[in-house]
Write a protein that holds these residues in place. Structure first.
Motif: not given
Ligand SMILES: [Mg+2]
Ligand SMILES: Nc1ncnc2c1ncn2[C@@H]1O[C@H](COP(=O)(O)OP(=O)(O)OP(=O)(O)O)[C@@H](O)[C@H]1O
Lengths: 123, 159
Positions: B58, B54, B116, B62
């Motif tokens: 991320n 997770e 997440g 992002y």
């Molecule tokens: Mg995530």
């Protein structure tokens, strides 16, 4: 239920060469989001029913020690993803049944979910 | 007795390229492999591997770039993920299940459930998330090794 029985029941095709079809599957998770795969495919050896065919589903399977992945709606991953599955020893099957039918047919024969219900409502 | 920080038996660092989905998930696979070879229990391996997956995703989804470090000590495993990128304006909000700013493209890939960070929280024994909006994010989490078999060779290697 043995992987072989699941394959036959759903008219599915094993697409990763020589997997062990005698493997016993006890629990099932159906999800089209990776985070849901990671949150709800508890207990090693579960079957994942999904429409996601990109490599991340194989990495997620590896993370969760999944017993096998069954792609629905006739989906079939590309060669690179297939190779990744073979390297990670994750058997892949594909069926033309849609998600609902796939789950329903397995449920009818006694297969059950890894997790029945979540604790909280989420936004 | 030496402090935990002096007792790191393994430290590995991995680079993560933001926006590159091709091998997304491969770092958590490598972490899993290291832990498996070291002989940790399947429970410790699975929890660490879920949280790492997770965290890795991320950064890819992002941030612009980041580094993920794995530390193994006799008492716990620690993962530190630092990234440069847009950061998170409201960390508490981001932690809520279901909250997501994922783009259409990320949704198409099967991400963006907003689960997440809570998956990370639920699989670890302590997590810290801080962020400077416009600069980047710092995430770290611990997996306790309490009750683990202390004969794991890696834990004895340092003496
Ligand atoms: Mg995530
Ligand atoms: N490293 C990061 N940099 C910038 N924003 C982040 C970062 N990590 C998380 N976020 C923000 O926090 C939100 C929630 O993250 P979380 O991982 O819980 O869910 P998600 O990534 O949106 O979906 P999922 O993880 O279920 O695929 C993200 O949508 C994003 O807005």
């Amino acid at each position: 239920m043995k992987l072989r029985e699941i394959r036959d029941l759903l008219d599915a095709e094993l697409i990763t060469g020589d997997a062990n079809l005698d493997k016993e599957i006890k629990y099932v998770n159906a999800a089209d989001l990776i985070s849901d795969v990671l949150a709800y495919s508890t207990g090693p050896g579960a079957l994942l029913i999904t429409g996601i065919i990109h490599p991340q589903v194989i990495y997620a399977a590896n993370t969760m020690d999944l017993g096998a992945i069954l792609f629905v709606r006739g989906k079939r991953p590309n060669e690179a993803t297939l190779q990744l599955a073979i390297e990670n020893q994750v058997p892949l099957l594909t069926t033309r049944y849609i998600m609902f039918e796939t789950c329903g047919r397995l449920y009818q024969l006694g297969m059950r979910a890894c997790i029945e219900k979540v604790k909280n409502v989420r936004g | 007795m030496s402090g935990a920080e002096n007792n790191i038996h393994l430290h590995e660092m991995f680079h993560i390229a933001g926006g590159n989905f091709t091998n997304a998930g491969s770092i958590s696979s490598q972490v899993k492999k290291i832990l498996k070879e070291a002989g940790f229990s399947s429970r410790v391996i699975r929890r660490t591997s879920i949280a790492t997956f997770e965290a890795e995703m991320n950064v890819i989804c992002y941030a612009s770039r980041g580094n993920l470090s794995l530390f193994i000590t006799p008492d716990f495993l620690k993962i530190v993920v630092e990234d440069e990128g847009i950061g998170i304006p409201d960390v508490d909000l981001a932690m809520q299940e279901g909250y997501s700013t994922a783009s259409e493209r990320i949704h198409e890939l099967g991400f963006g459930a907003g689960m997440g960070l809570s998956n990370i929280k639920n699989n670890t024994d302590g997590m810290i998330l801080t962020s400077k909006f416009g600069q980047g994010t710092h995430l770290e989490f611990l997996i306790s090794l309490e009750g683990e078999d202390k004969s794991v060779p890696l834990l004895n290697a340092g003496g």
